[in-house]
Design a protein around this motif. Structure first.
Motif, PDB file in Angstrom:
ATOM      1  N   VAL A 103       6.607 -11.978 -10.112  1.00 15.31           N
ATOM      2  CA  VAL A 103       7.342 -10.991  -9.332  1.00 15.31           C
ATOM      3  C   VAL A 103       8.814 -11.370  -9.280  1.00 15.31           C
ATOM      4  CG1 VAL A 103       5.369 -10.333  -7.941  1.00 15.31           C
ATOM      5  CG2 VAL A 103       6.794 -12.239  -7.221  1.00 15.31           C
ATOM      6  N   ASP A 137       3.955 -14.623  -6.262  1.00 16.64           N
ATOM      7  CA  ASP A 137       3.805 -13.361  -5.541  1.00 16.64           C
ATOM      8  C   ASP A 137       4.195 -13.555  -4.084  1.00 16.64           C
ATOM      9  OD1 ASP A 137       1.095 -10.846  -5.409  1.00 16.64           O
ATOM     10  OD2 ASP A 137       3.277 -10.739  -5.097  1.00 16.64           O
ATOM     11  N   SER A 143       5.120 -11.208  -0.129  1.00 20.14           N
ATOM     12  CA  SER A 143       5.378  -9.967   0.602  1.00 20.14           C
ATOM     13  C   SER A 143       6.207 -10.326   1.832  1.00 20.14           C
ATOM     14  CB  SER A 143       4.052  -9.343   1.038  1.00 20.14           C
ATOM     15  OG  SER A 143       4.293  -8.335   2.003  1.00 20.14           O
ATOM     16  N   ARG A 196      -2.687  -2.676  -9.770  1.00 24.68           N
ATOM     17  CA  ARG A 196      -2.346  -4.006  -9.224  1.00 24.68           C
ATOM     18  C   ARG A 196      -0.992  -4.467  -9.741  1.00 24.68           C
ATOM     19  NH1 ARG A 196      -8.027  -6.121  -9.689  1.00 24.68           N
ATOM     20  NH2 ARG A 196      -8.825  -5.986  -7.549  1.00 24.68           N
ATOM     21  N   GLU A 197      -0.756  -4.275 -11.027  1.00 19.49           N
ATOM     22  CA  GLU A 197       0.520  -4.730 -11.613  1.00 19.49           C
ATOM     23  C   GLU A 197       1.690  -3.963 -10.993  1.00 19.49           C
ATOM     24  OE1 GLU A 197      -1.190  -6.151 -15.999  1.00 19.49           O
ATOM     25  OE2 GLU A 197      -0.303  -4.157 -15.782  1.00 19.49           O
ATOM     26  N   ARG A 231       2.198  -5.151  -7.385  1.00 20.72           N
ATOM     27  CA  ARG A 231       2.763  -6.511  -7.377  1.00 20.72           C
ATOM     28  C   ARG A 231       4.245  -6.463  -7.716  1.00 20.72           C
ATOM     29  NH1 ARG A 231      -0.748 -11.498  -9.696  1.00 20.72           N
ATOM     30  NH2 ARG A 231       0.878 -13.070  -9.600  1.00 20.72           N
ATOM     31  N   ARG A 257       5.998  -4.224  -4.496  1.00 22.70           N
ATOM     32  CA  ARG A 257       5.545  -4.241  -3.099  1.00 22.70           C
ATOM     33  C   ARG A 257       6.696  -4.501  -2.118  1.00 22.70           C
ATOM     34  NH1 ARG A 257       1.011  -6.901  -2.335  1.00 22.70           N
ATOM     35  NH2 ARG A 257       0.751  -8.128  -4.247  1.00 22.70           N
ATOM     36  N   GLU A 303      -4.578  -4.345  -1.855  1.00 20.51           N
ATOM     37  CA  GLU A 303      -3.381  -4.984  -2.418  1.00 20.51           C
ATOM     38  C   GLU A 303      -2.182  -4.800  -1.500  1.00 20.51           C
ATOM     39  OE1 GLU A 303      -5.028  -6.826  -5.426  1.00 20.51           O
ATOM     40  OE2 GLU A 303      -2.849  -6.759  -5.327  1.00 20.51           O
ATOM     41  N   ASP A 304      -2.110  -3.643  -0.844  1.00 26.26           N
ATOM     42  CA  ASP A 304      -0.954  -3.358   0.005  1.00 26.26           C
ATOM     43  C   ASP A 304      -1.346  -2.472   1.182  1.00 26.26           C
ATOM     44  OD1 ASP A 304       2.079  -1.348  -0.356  1.00 26.26           O
ATOM     45  OD2 ASP A 304       1.463  -2.792   1.170  1.00 26.26           O
TER      46      ASP A 304
END
Ligand code: GCU
Length: 626
Positions: free
Chosen positions: A47, A230, A232, A420-421, A424, A427, A461-462
C-alpha cells in the motif's frame, strides 16, 4: 437462465436445446485459453506504493506480439523450457533461436497497446514485454516488482526465473524479486494477455474497449526486511475527533514497535504488533479539520515500524447511511456527480497519467460536481489521489459487469481478489465514499448468491464505507393516464447500503418526454443514486430536440431527466452517463459513433455539448442551496 442466452428455448425439447446451446456456447466464446499456467508466487500488494522509494521501469519496452503463444508453448502445446521468458537471442553457438527482443519493436509503458499502433488497434491476445535494467543490491533490503495494472492476465519473470502471476486488469500487484535480481545487469520479461473469457471479470461482453498491456506504472520498490504492507487510519464512525488506526507489518514476528504521528495535530501514538503482525492505535484531538468537498483537508500521516518509515496524505471524514440519507461528517449530502471511464482525453487509450486525471476531474469540477463514479473498474491511483486533493467524492467499482459466470468458483475468487486489491489500495483515500460490487447484473439466484459473498468481502475488508451496486429497475405496466412507474425491487437491494440504478428513459426507452410522466418507487428505505442516464450525441451535430444523435436531443434528455429526478423523494445523488465520449467496440455507426460511445457531455476532443451546460446550471444552483 444459462449462458449464452439463446433464442432456441421454446422450440426444442430441453436436453437437445441444452446440448446445442453448450456446443454453441463453447464455439462462441470459451476456446480453451492459450494462457500460461500460473506457477509463480502469489503477488502481494504494497500500500502507499506511490510514496515509497522506487526505481521506475516506465519507458520503452521491447515487445513481441505472440497471437499463438509460441513464446510459451511448443507445437504440442506443451510449455517450453526455453520460452521467451529466457530472453535468448541468436548467437554464434548456432542454437536455433527464433526471437530477439533487442531487435524487436518497442511500446511505451505505461500505455495500452491498442492505441499505440494501428496494427494492434483490435488486437486481443498475448504480447511479451522485455526490459533490461541495472540494479544495485542492498543489505537488509527486500525488492519488489510493482505493477500498477496489467490488462488482463500477466506473468512476470526476472532473469528467466518466474516471479509471479496475476489475473485482473485494473488493480496493482507486487512481486517479491529479492532473490531473483542480480548485482548489475538484469532483465525482466512480462507476458500479458487480454483475451476475454467466459470465466473472466469482466467477461466476454463489455461496452468499453479492451485496452491490453502494461497500462500503469511499473517500478522496483525497496523495503526493509520488516515493512508495513497495509494500514488503516480513519476517523471513527459518528466521531469528529477520535481516530482509529491499525498497521500491519510483514516479515516481523509479534512485538514490532509501531509509531503513528500526525505532527500538524501534535498527535503521536505508539504500540506494537501482535502475533499476526498487526498493531492497533487510537488518537484523539479537538482540532481536527474534517475532509469535505468544500474543504478537502489532508494531513501528513507518518508511520514507523521496525526499520520502515512511510508518509501518506490522509483526509479524515465519516461517511454513513441513515434511512434514505447519505451523511458526510454527520450531515446529509447530495452527490452531484458524473460517470467517468478511464479513457484518455484527446489522445484516446487507457488513461493513466496526472494530466489525464487533471483533465477529467477538472471537467467534473467545472460541471459543478462534488462526486464521480469511476466506471466500471478501478481507475489509476492518480485519480483517487487527485480526488482527495480536489474534494471530489468517489464511487469505486469492480468490473462485475453484465453476464458474469456466477456459478464458477474461480470467477468468484477472481472478483473477490480484485475487490480486495482495490480496497487495500484505496482504503485510506477520504474521497472514496462507496464500494460498488456490480453493474447491470441479471436478477438470478446464482447472481444474488455471488454478490452477497462479494458484499461480505467488502464489509469485512472495510467496515467504514457503504456498499452499492448499479441495479436495473422494474417497470410496471403504464397506468391508463399514461403514467409509468419504476420500482426499485431488485432483491440485491436488501444487502446494499446505497442503491444505484441505471435508466435510459429517452434513449433505450421511449422519448425524452417519457421522463415527465415517470414516477419512482422503492421497496427499500435506502438512498438512491441514479448511477446512469443519458443518450448519445455527436458533438457539433445539431437539429431538432426530437432528432437522435444531435446535441439538442441529448440536451432535451437532460432537461426532462432533471425535472423527473427532482421529484424522486429518496434520490441522494446521480452520476449520469457519462462525462466524456469513450471507445467501445459495440458502437459502430459510421460518421457518428466510429467505435465511440457518444453519451459524453464532452467529446473525446474536449468539445462541450449543450447538455453539459444544462447539468452544470442545475449543479451550480444546488451547490449554492445544498
Ligand atoms: C449501460 C452500461 C454502460 C454502457 C451504457 C450505454 O448501462 O452500464 O457500460 O456504456 O449502458 O449503453 O451507453
Amino acid at each position: 437462465m444459462h449462458w449464452p442466452p439463446c433464442t432456441l428455448g421454446s422450440r426444442l425439447p430441453g436436453v437437445l436445446h441444452r446440448t446445442l446451446c453448450s456446443i454453441f456456447g463453447f464455439l462462441l466464446g470459451v476456446l480453451p485459453s492459450l494462457r500460461v499456467q500460473a506457477a509463480g508466487a502469489n503477488p502481494t500488494l504494497l500500500v502507499n506504493a506511490d510514496h515509497r522509494t522506487s526505481i521506475s521501469l516506465n519507458g520503452d519496452w521491447h515487445v513481441i506480439v505472440d497471437p499463438y503463444n509460441n513464446g510459451y508453448y511448443d507445437f504440442r502445446m506443451q510449455p517450453r523450457a526455453d520460452g521467451y521468458f529466457r530472453n535468448e537471442k541468436p548467437d554464434s553457438s548456432g542454437k536455433l533461436v527464433e526471437y530477439d527482443f533487442s531487435k524487436s519493436p518497442t511500446l511505451k509503458v505505461p500505455g495500452d497497446w491498442n492505441s499505440q499502433s494501428d496494427s494492434l488497434f483490435f488486437y486481443e491476445g498475448t504480447i511479451w514485454y522485455e526490459k533490461d535494467f541495472q540494479y544495485q543490491r542492498k543489505p537488509h533490503t527486500r525488492t519488489f516488482l510493482h505493477i500498477g495494472a496489467a490488462n488482463y492476465d500477466s506473468h512476470a519473470w526476472v532473469n528467466g526465473k518466474k516471479a509471479c502471476d496475476h489475473e485482473g486488469g485494473y488493480t496493482p500487484f507486487d512481486c517479491e524479486v529479492t532473490d531473483l535480481v542480480h548485482e548489475g545487469g538484469n532483465f525482466l520479461v512480462i507476458y500479458v494477455n487480454n483475451q476475454r473469457t467466459r470465466e473472466g471479470v469482466p467477461t466476454l461482453n463489455t461496452d468499453w474497449w479492451n485496452y491490453g498491456g502494461l497500462t500503469r506504472d511499473v517500478s522496483l520498490i525497496e523495503t526493509p526486511e520488516v515493512f508495513v504492507d497495509d494500514y488503516s487510519v480513519q476517523l471513527q464512525q459518528g466521531s469528529s475527533s477520535a481516530i482509529s488506526a491499525w498497521i500491519h507489518v510483514s516479515g516481523g514476528a509479534g512485538g514490532v514497535p509501531v509509531t503513528l504521528n500526525i505532527s500538524e495535530l501534535h498527535l503521536t501514538a505508539t504500540s506494537s504488533t501482535d502475533a499476526n503482525g498487526r498493531a492497533a492505535l487510537e488518537l484523539s484531538t479537538k482540532d481536527l479539520v474534517r475532509w469535505s468537498p468544500q474543504n478537502p483537508k489532508l494531513y501528513e500521516v507518518e508511520i514507523l515500524a521496525g526499520g520502515d518509515h512511510l508518509k501518506d496524505q490522509i483526509g479524515f471524514r465519516t461517511i454513513e447511511v441513515q434511512g434514505e440519507n447519505i451523511l458526510l461528517n454527520g450531515k446529509p449530502i447530495f452527490l452531484r456527480g458524473v460517470s467517468i471511464h478511464a479513457e484518455a482525453p484527446y489522445r484516446g487509450g487507457r488513461a493513466w497519467n496526472e494530466q489525464d486525471a487533471e483533465t477529467l476531474l477538472g471537467w467534473a469540477k467545472e460541471l459543478g460536481a462534488n462526486f464521480v463514479r469511476l466506471a466500471h473498474y478501478p481507475h489509476d491511483e492518480r485519480m483517487t489521489r487527485l480526488a482527495d486533493r480536489m474534494g471530489m467524492m468517489v464511487w469505486s467499482e469492480v468490473p462485475v459487469y453484465w453476464m458474469i459466470d456466477w456459478e464458477n468458483p474461480k470467477t468468484l475468487a477472481n472478483a473477490t481478489q480484485q475487490l480486495r486489491e482495490l480496497i487495500r489500495r484505496d482504503r485510506n483515500k477520504a474521497s472514496v465514499a462507496l464500494w460498488s460490487v456490480a453493474n447491470e447484473t441479471p436478477n438470478t439466484a446464482a447472481r444474488l448468491a455471488f454478490l452477497k459473498k462479494l458484499i461480505n468481502t467488502a464489509r469485512t475488508e472495510d467496515p467504514t464505507r457503504p456498499v452499492t451496486a448499479a441495479l436495473l429497475v422494474t417497470t410496471l405496466p403504464d397506468a391508463p393516464n399514461g403514467t409509468r412507474t419504476k420500482v426499485l425491487d431488485d432483491p440485491l437491494g436488501e444487502y446494499l447500503d446505497v442503491l444505484g440504478c441505471n435508466e435510459y428513459i429517452g434513449w433505450y426507452e421511449g422519448t425524452p418526454e417519457l421522463a415527465s410522466r415517470t414516477k419512482w418507487q422503492s421497496n427499500y428505505n435506502k438512498p438512491l443514486i441514479m448511477s446512469e442516464y443519458g443518450g448519445d450525441a455527436k458533438a457539433g451535430l445539431h437539429g431538432a430536440p426530437s432528432e437522435r444523435w444531435t446535441e439538442e436531443y441529448q440536451e432535451n434528455i437532460y432537461r426532462q431527466q432533471i425535472a423527473m429526478l427532482k421529484q424522486i423523494p429518496f434520490l441522494r445523488g446521480l452520476s449520469p452517463w457519462i462525462l466524456m465520449d469513450f471507445r467501445s467496440p459495440r458502437r459502430d455507426l459510421p460518421g457518428i459513433q466510429d467505435y465511440y460511445n457518444r453519451k459524453g457531455l464532452i467529446s473525446n476532443e474536449g468539445q462541450k455539448k449543450k447538455a453539459f451546460f444544462v447539468l452544470q446550471e442545475w449543479y451550480l444552483q444546488s451547490a449554492v442551496t445544498h
